[in-house]
Design a protein around this motif. Structure first.
Motif, short mmCIF file in Angstrom:
data_model
loop_
_atom_site.label_atom_id
_atom_site.label_comp_id
_atom_site.label_asym_id
_atom_site.label_seq_id
_atom_site.Cartn_x
_atom_site.Cartn_y
_atom_site.Cartn_z
N MET A 30 -57.78 -42.17 71.78
CA MET A 30 -58.26 -42.10 73.14
C MET A 30 -57.26 -42.77 74.05
O MET A 30 -56.62 -43.73 73.66
CB MET A 30 -59.61 -42.79 73.26
CG MET A 30 -60.73 -41.93 72.77
SD MET A 30 -62.42 -42.52 72.94
CE MET A 30 -62.39 -44.17 73.42
N THR A 31 -57.17 -42.27 75.21
CA THR A 31 -56.32 -42.90 76.21
C THR A 31 -57.15 -43.90 76.98
O THR A 31 -58.36 -44.01 76.78
CB THR A 31 -55.72 -41.84 77.16
OG1 THR A 31 -56.79 -41.16 77.81
CG2 THR A 31 -54.86 -40.85 76.41
N GLU A 32 -56.50 -44.63 77.87
CA GLU A 32 -57.28 -45.62 78.62
C GLU A 32 -58.27 -44.94 79.55
O GLU A 32 -58.08 -43.81 79.97
CB GLU A 32 -56.35 -46.54 79.39
CG GLU A 32 -55.47 -45.83 80.40
CD GLU A 32 -54.46 -46.77 81.03
OE1 GLU A 32 -54.56 -46.99 82.24
OE2 GLU A 32 -53.60 -47.26 80.29
N ASN A 33 -59.35 -45.63 79.86
CA ASN A 33 -60.41 -45.08 80.71
C ASN A 33 -59.89 -44.77 82.11
O ASN A 33 -59.12 -45.52 82.67
CB ASN A 33 -61.59 -46.05 80.81
CG ASN A 33 -62.48 -46.01 79.61
OD1 ASN A 33 -62.48 -45.03 78.88
ND2 ASN A 33 -63.23 -47.07 79.40
N THR A 34 -60.32 -43.64 82.63
CA THR A 34 -60.04 -43.29 84.02
C THR A 34 -61.37 -43.17 84.73
O THR A 34 -62.43 -43.24 84.11
CB THR A 34 -59.29 -41.94 84.11
OG1 THR A 34 -60.16 -40.91 83.65
CG2 THR A 34 -58.02 -41.95 83.27
N ASP A 35 -61.32 -42.97 86.04
CA ASP A 35 -62.56 -42.83 86.80
C ASP A 35 -63.37 -41.63 86.33
O ASP A 35 -64.58 -41.62 86.41
CB ASP A 35 -62.26 -42.70 88.30
CG ASP A 35 -61.70 -43.99 88.88
OD1 ASP A 35 -61.94 -45.06 88.28
OD2 ASP A 35 -61.01 -43.92 89.91
N GLN A 36 -62.67 -40.59 85.84
CA GLN A 36 -63.36 -39.37 85.43
C GLN A 36 -63.85 -39.43 83.99
O GLN A 36 -64.66 -38.62 83.58
CB GLN A 36 -62.41 -38.18 85.59
CG GLN A 36 -61.95 -37.97 87.01
CD GLN A 36 -60.79 -36.99 87.08
OE1 GLN A 36 -60.26 -36.57 86.07
NE2 GLN A 36 -60.41 -36.64 88.29
N GLN A 37 -63.36 -40.39 83.22
CA GLN A 37 -63.69 -40.48 81.81
C GLN A 37 -65.08 -41.08 81.63
O GLN A 37 -65.43 -42.08 82.27
CB GLN A 37 -62.65 -41.34 81.12
CG GLN A 37 -62.52 -41.11 79.66
CD GLN A 37 -61.29 -41.83 79.11
OE1 GLN A 37 -60.52 -42.42 79.83
NE2 GLN A 37 -61.15 -41.76 77.82
N LYS A 38 -65.88 -40.47 80.75
CA LYS A 38 -67.21 -41.01 80.45
C LYS A 38 -67.06 -42.26 79.61
O LYS A 38 -66.19 -42.34 78.75
CB LYS A 38 -68.03 -39.98 79.68
CG LYS A 38 -68.47 -38.81 80.50
CD LYS A 38 -69.36 -37.90 79.67
CE LYS A 38 -69.85 -36.74 80.49
NZ LYS A 38 -70.71 -35.85 79.72
N LYS A 39 -67.92 -43.23 79.83
CA LYS A 39 -67.91 -44.47 79.06
C LYS A 39 -68.81 -44.31 77.84
O LYS A 39 -69.97 -43.93 77.96
CB LYS A 39 -68.38 -45.62 79.94
CG LYS A 39 -68.33 -46.96 79.27
CD LYS A 39 -66.92 -47.41 79.04
CE LYS A 39 -66.92 -48.81 78.43
NZ LYS A 39 -65.87 -49.04 77.51
N LEU A 40 -68.27 -44.61 76.68
CA LEU A 40 -69.02 -44.56 75.44
C LEU A 40 -69.55 -45.95 75.10
O LEU A 40 -68.92 -46.95 75.45
CB LEU A 40 -68.12 -44.09 74.29
CG LEU A 40 -67.60 -42.66 74.35
CD1 LEU A 40 -66.57 -42.44 73.25
CD2 LEU A 40 -68.75 -41.68 74.21
N PRO A 41 -70.66 -46.03 74.40
CA PRO A 41 -71.09 -47.34 73.89
C PRO A 41 -69.98 -47.92 73.00
O PRO A 41 -69.24 -47.18 72.35
CB PRO A 41 -72.34 -47.02 73.06
CG PRO A 41 -72.83 -45.71 73.60
CD PRO A 41 -71.59 -44.97 74.05
N ALA A 42 -69.87 -49.22 72.98
CA ALA A 42 -68.77 -49.89 72.26
C ALA A 42 -68.70 -49.48 70.79
O ALA A 42 -67.61 -49.24 70.25
CB ALA A 42 -68.91 -51.41 72.38
#
Length: 186
Positions: free
Chosen positions: A1-13
């Motif tokens: 995975m790449t680093e989170n962007t504003d468009q990327q959904k956040k997954l549970p840890a």
């Protein structure tokens, strides 16, 4: 995975950790990291996911997702499923671990073991005909061919053992030896 962007959904840890770890393991096993990450995401997903959702969630290119989905479909580890009211393709992973392991083993056998056996047979046959090949090399080629064919035969037999029985056999581990006839000391 790449680093989170504003468009990327956040997954549970825990899910993100598994996806990342599975991707790393995949690359160690010779599987593209993105393929393994997509497989992990689909495996943990509670509902079918579109390619667009996968790309958005993992932050990878849509073309990479398409190629990875094609590869996973080829391994028979995922499948397309229809979702009522949505014309897009949705994907789900095989979740039966025994079935998944069986499919991976079958794919690896076809891609790796079968060609190895064919090459070993050809080399062993050629070595038997060539007086320049020493007895040690011929014997070792024969031993490797015999070992590989024995393992292939064992694999073929294990395919017909019910998963529950196979699980019990595996859990027995080295204790299974006590059920074998004693080898005479020699």
């Amino acid at each position: 995975m790449t680093e989170n962007t504003d468009q990327q959904k956040k997954l549970p840890a825990a899910v993100e950790g598994f996806v990342m770890h599975w991707g790393n393991l995949g690359s160690q096993w010779g599987v593209n990291r993105s393929v393994a990450q997509i497989h992990a995401l689909l495996y943990l997903s509670e509902k079918p996911i579109t390619a667009e959702e996968i790309a958005e969630t993992l932050g990878i290119a849509r073309s990479n997702v398409s190629n990875s989905l094609r590869e996973l479909t080829g391994w028979n580890l995922i499948r397309r499923v229809p979702v009522f009211g949505d014309r897009r393709d949705h994907f789900v992973a095989e979740t039966d671990l025994w079935e998944m392991a069986t499919r991976i083993a079958a794919g690896r056998k076809e891609r790796e073991i079968d060609p190895a056996i064919a090459a070993l047979r050809a080399c062993a046959a050629e070595a038997e005909e060539d007086p320049a090949v020493g007895a040690v090399a011929r014997r070792r080629l024969g031993a490797m061919l015999d070992f590989t064919q024995t393992m292939e035969g064992w694999y073929a037999q294990m395919l017909h053992v019910p998963h529950g029985t196979l699980a019990k056999l595996i859990k027995l581990g080295s204790r299974i030896v006590r059920f074998l006839p004693a080898k005479p000391e020699g």
